[in-house]
Design an enzyme around this catalytic site. Structure first.
Site, short mmCIF file in Angstrom:
data_model
loop_
_atom_site.label_atom_id
_atom_site.label_comp_id
_atom_site.label_asym_id
_atom_site.label_seq_id
_atom_site.Cartn_x
_atom_site.Cartn_y
_atom_site.Cartn_z
N HIS A 54 0.79 -1.23 0.04
CA HIS A 54 0.12 0.03 0.12
C HIS A 54 0.77 1.19 -0.16
O HIS A 54 2.09 1.12 0.05
CB HIS A 54 -0.91 0.12 1.15
CG HIS A 54 -0.29 -0.32 2.68
ND1 HIS A 54 0.69 0.64 3.06
CD2 HIS A 54 -0.44 -1.46 3.24
CE1 HIS A 54 0.82 0.11 4.32
NE2 HIS A 54 0.56 -0.97 4.48
P1 TYD Z 1 -1.59 -2.98 7.65
O1 TYD Z 1 -1.00 -1.31 7.92
O2 TYD Z 1 -2.56 -2.93 6.62
O3 TYD Z 1 -0.41 -4.05 7.79
P2 TYD Z 1 0.67 -4.16 6.61
O4 TYD Z 1 0.99 -2.90 5.87
O5 TYD Z 1 1.98 -4.63 7.51
O6 TYD Z 1 0.21 -5.29 6.07
O7 TYD Z 1 -2.22 -2.87 9.34
C1 TYD Z 1 -2.78 -4.36 9.47
C2 TYD Z 1 -4.25 -4.10 10.37
O8 TYD Z 1 -3.84 -3.41 11.81
C3 TYD Z 1 -4.83 -3.04 9.77
O9 TYD Z 1 -6.41 -3.49 10.25
C4 TYD Z 1 -4.74 -1.59 10.58
C5 TYD Z 1 -4.35 -1.94 11.99
N1 TYD Z 1 -3.40 -1.06 12.27
C6 TYD Z 1 -3.82 -0.45 13.52
O10 TYD Z 1 -4.85 -0.59 14.01
N2 TYD Z 1 -2.81 0.40 13.88
C7 TYD Z 1 -1.38 0.88 13.31
O11 TYD Z 1 -0.73 1.29 13.89
C8 TYD Z 1 -1.28 -0.25 12.31
C9 TYD Z 1 0.18 -0.05 11.47
C10 TYD Z 1 -2.10 -0.90 11.74
#
Ligand code: TYD
Length: 137
Positions: A54
């Site tokens: 992303h």
């Molecule tokens: P995401 O950033 O999509 O993970 P990655 O980029 O590593 O694949 O985050 C995964 C899930 O965690 C998403 O539902 C949002 C949540 N999240 C939070 O609640 N707080 C945070 O600080 C982060 C980074 C993610």
């Protein structure tokens, strides 16, 4: 929005070597060019899994492999570059507006992410065609 991957850079951190064990540190707006609003970490990643995939509109980040190793692929819609992180005394600065993915996590790797923003789902661009559109490409 027109940030390119040329703005991504590896930053060496201070390393205080000591027979008792080494020590490194990060201060906001000193080793890294932003104020730290949030820290999160990624761990227990099963083999072959990919994280990220992303872009962020506002969030700047600095990623350190505190343990183990993994790769970070950055992409500005035109060019891509892969950085390997595998030491705790340097990290990767990624400005806002770039697509990024984390992959090839080693067993027991620990990825620490320092972020310039608190969590906001609205800041994410989660599909690649929208990212290309956002970049005006
Ligand atoms: P995401 O950033 O999509 O993970 P990655 O980029 O590593 O694949 O985050 C995964 C899930 O965690 C998403 O539902 C949002 C949540 N999240 C939070 O609640 N707080 C945070 O600080 C982060 C980074 C993610």
């Amino acid at each position: 929005m027109n940030t390119t991957i040329a703005a991504v850079r590896m930053i060496d951190l201070p390393k205080i070597e000591d027979p008792r064990g080494n020590l490194s540190f990060i201060e906001e707006e000193n080793q890294i060019p932003f104020k730290i609003e949030r820290t999160y970490w990624i761990y227990d990643v099963p083999g072959g899994q990919v994280r990220g995939g992303h872009a962020f509109k506002e969030q700047q980040e600095f990623i350190v492999a505190l343990s183990g190793s993994f790769d970070v692929v950055v992409d500005d819609g035109k060019d891509k570059k892969t950085y390997s992180l595998n030491r705790s005394y340097y990290g990767l600065f990624i400005p806002a507006g770039l697509w990024r993915q984390m992959q090839n996590f080693s067993t027991n790797s620990l990825a620490m992410v320092l972020s310039s923003t608190s969590f906001s789902e609205e800041d994410y661009i989660r599909d690649y065609p929208s990212f290309i559109n956002y970049k005006g490409l």
